[in-house]
Scaffold this motif. Structure first.
Motif, mmCIF file in Angstrom:
data_model
loop_
_atom_site.group_PDB
_atom_site.id
_atom_site.type_symbol
_atom_site.label_atom_id
_atom_site.label_comp_id
_atom_site.label_asym_id
_atom_site.label_seq_id
_atom_site.Cartn_x
_atom_site.Cartn_y
_atom_site.Cartn_z
ATOM 1 N N ALA A 26 -2.023 7.224 16.792
ATOM 2 C CA ALA A 26 -2.759 6.037 17.208
ATOM 3 C C ALA A 26 -2.011 4.774 16.822
ATOM 4 N N GLN A 27 -1.224 4.821 15.779
ATOM 5 C CA GLN A 27 -0.416 3.667 15.393
ATOM 6 C C GLN A 27 1.031 4.105 15.305
ATOM 7 N N CYS A 28 1.719 3.691 14.300
ATOM 8 C CA CYS A 28 3.159 3.908 14.212
ATOM 9 C C CYS A 28 3.553 5.216 13.537
ATOM 10 N N ARG A 31 -0.628 11.392 11.870
ATOM 11 C CA ARG A 31 -1.849 11.427 11.053
ATOM 12 C C ARG A 31 -1.568 11.741 9.587
ATOM 13 N N GLY A 32 -0.639 12.621 9.328
ATOM 14 C CA GLY A 32 -0.331 13.008 7.951
ATOM 15 C C GLY A 32 0.258 11.891 7.117
ATOM 16 N N GLU A 33 0.836 10.880 7.762
ATOM 17 C CA GLU A 33 1.474 9.785 7.040
ATOM 18 C C GLU A 33 0.596 8.540 6.943
ATOM 19 N N ARG A 34 -0.573 8.575 7.511
ATOM 20 C CA ARG A 34 -1.440 7.397 7.551
ATOM 21 C C ARG A 34 -2.135 7.148 6.221
ATOM 22 N N ALA A 35 -2.409 5.889 5.980
ATOM 23 C CA ALA A 35 -3.194 5.507 4.804
ATOM 24 C C ALA A 35 -4.646 5.921 5.044
ATOM 25 N N PRO A 36 -5.367 6.239 4.003
ATOM 26 C CA PRO A 36 -6.771 6.627 4.167
ATOM 27 C C PRO A 36 -7.600 5.469 4.741
ATOM 28 N N PRO A 37 -8.574 5.791 5.598
ATOM 29 C CA PRO A 37 -9.426 4.739 6.160
ATOM 30 C C PRO A 37 -10.125 3.898 5.095
ATOM 31 N N ALA A 38 -10.468 4.511 3.971
ATOM 32 C CA ALA A 38 -11.125 3.760 2.890
ATOM 33 C C ALA A 38 -10.188 2.696 2.318
ATOM 34 N N ARG A 64 2.755 0.078 -0.273
ATOM 35 C CA ARG A 64 1.352 0.207 0.146
ATOM 36 C C ARG A 64 1.045 -0.689 1.336
ATOM 37 N N LEU A 65 1.605 -1.900 1.345
ATOM 38 C CA LEU A 65 1.392 -2.787 2.483
ATOM 39 C C LEU A 65 1.992 -2.181 3.746
ATOM 40 N N THR A 66 3.174 -1.623 3.635
ATOM 41 C CA THR A 66 3.796 -0.960 4.783
ATOM 42 C C THR A 66 2.912 0.175 5.283
ATOM 43 N N GLY A 67 2.399 0.990 4.358
ATOM 44 C CA GLY A 67 1.534 2.106 4.738
ATOM 45 C C GLY A 67 0.281 1.658 5.469
ATOM 46 N N LEU A 68 -0.310 0.561 5.008
ATOM 47 C CA LEU A 68 -1.515 0.051 5.669
ATOM 48 C C LEU A 68 -1.195 -0.463 7.069
ATOM 49 N N LEU A 69 -0.090 -1.196 7.204
ATOM 50 C CA LEU A 69 0.246 -1.796 8.497
ATOM 51 C C LEU A 69 0.662 -0.773 9.536
ATOM 52 N N VAL A 70 1.396 0.265 9.135
ATOM 53 C CA VAL A 70 1.801 1.266 10.119
ATOM 54 C C VAL A 70 0.648 2.173 10.502
ATOM 55 N N ILE A 94 5.927 -8.729 -0.405
ATOM 56 C CA ILE A 94 5.117 -8.665 0.816
ATOM 57 C C ILE A 94 6.015 -8.825 2.037
ATOM 58 N N GLY A 95 6.992 -9.729 1.960
ATOM 59 C CA GLY A 95 7.944 -9.898 3.052
ATOM 60 C C GLY A 95 8.734 -8.624 3.318
ATOM 61 N N ALA A 96 9.150 -7.947 2.250
ATOM 62 C CA ALA A 96 9.872 -6.677 2.406
ATOM 63 C C ALA A 96 8.971 -5.625 3.045
ATOM 64 N N GLY A 97 7.698 -5.588 2.622
ATOM 65 C CA GLY A 97 6.753 -4.627 3.206
ATOM 66 C C GLY A 97 6.510 -4.893 4.675
ATOM 67 N N LEU A 98 6.433 -6.163 5.048
ATOM 68 C CA LEU A 98 6.256 -6.513 6.464
ATOM 69 C C LEU A 98 7.456 -6.059 7.281
ATOM 70 N N HIS A 99 8.656 -6.252 6.738
ATOM 71 C CA HIS A 99 9.847 -5.821 7.480
ATOM 72 C C HIS A 99 9.906 -4.306 7.619
ATOM 73 N N ARG A 100 9.570 -3.594 6.568
ATOM 74 C CA ARG A 100 9.592 -2.123 6.636
ATOM 75 C C ARG A 100 8.572 -1.604 7.646
ATOM 76 N N ALA A 101 7.415 -2.239 7.695
ATOM 77 C CA ALA A 101 6.409 -1.830 8.685
ATOM 78 C C ALA A 101 6.916 -2.095 10.091
ATOM 79 N N GLU A 102 7.552 -3.228 10.281
ATOM 80 C CA GLU A 102 8.104 -3.545 11.600
ATOM 81 C C GLU A 102 9.165 -2.517 12.002
ATOM 82 N N GLU A 103 10.037 -2.163 11.077
ATOM 83 C CA GLU A 103 11.089 -1.189 11.358
ATOM 84 C C GLU A 103 10.513 0.190 11.705
ATOM 85 N N ARG A 104 9.452 0.589 11.022
ATOM 86 C CA ARG A 104 8.850 1.894 11.308
ATOM 87 C C ARG A 104 8.142 1.913 12.646
ATOM 88 N N CYS A 105 7.674 0.742 13.107
ATOM 89 C CA CYS A 105 6.917 0.676 14.358
ATOM 90 C C CYS A 105 7.785 0.405 15.583
#
Length: 185
Positions: A26-28, A31-38, A64-70, A94-105
């Motif tokens: 559903a995202q980047c 399912r096994g790599e997704r952060a928990p909905p909680a 953790r920020l990367t995990g939430l965003l992806v 936070i900037g590094a986490g944003l970049h890592r999320a962008e790279e994974r997506c």
């Protein structure tokens, strides 16, 4: 009224089959790599929870920020609120986490990667940009023993002699232990 009740099971069946036919991605990430909905809902309702959970551990914060965003791009909007309470060092992480999320997506969901990039550009926050570009530069630096960037050699980053026994994009596949070691030129 009776015709409406007969059509209702058909509508339900169509909706159910559409829900089951949606891809597992559903995202980047799978399912096994997704952060928990909680965790996502806790972050969306109180973004500073991430700062409290990762006290002075910048790697944990960016990870953790990367995990939430992806997992769910809806977690992008609360990042702005989290930045209000973040220290300068936390903003860099936070900037590094944003970049890592962008790279994974970028390969799977380019529209999500574009939203992250646009978000960073609109922030106009020097510390966030510092972390964002530092992570970008770190990803493009050639590994030890390599004279050229990995992209120029068409070899994934870190696949040189120092890559270890794991290979693949996420280092989840066993590398060939008998593969000849590349000689420096």
């Amino acid at each position: 009224m009776r015709g409406l009740l007969r059509a209702s099971p058909i509508v339900v069946a169509v909706a159910l089959s559409a829900a089951l036919a949606t891809p597992a991605r559903a995202q980047c990430v799978d399912r096994g790599e997704r952060a928990p909905p909680a965790a996502i809902s806790a972050f969306v309702s109180d973004p500073s929870v991430l700062l409290r959970q990762s006290k002075n551990d910048r790697d944990k914060l960016s990870g953790r920020l990367t995990g939430l965003l992806v997992t769910d791009i809806a977690a992008l909007a609360p990042v702005r609120d989290m930045l209000r309470e973040a220290s300068q060092a936390d903003r860099v992480a936070i900037g590094a986490g944003l970049h890592r999320a962008e790279e994974r997506c970028v390969a799977i969901k380019p529209d999500v990667a574009h939203r992250i990039s646009e978000f960073v550009n609109k922030l106009h926050d020097g510390a966030v940009l510092k972390g964002y570009f530092a992570d970008q530069d770190a990803a493009s630096v050639p590994g030890p023993g390599s004279s050229a960037p990995a992209a120029a050699n068409n070899v994934p980053a870190g696949s040189g002699a120092s890559a270890g026994l794991m290979s693949g994009e996420w280092k989840t596949e066993l590398a060939d232990p008998f593969k000849p070691v590349p000689l420096p030129e």
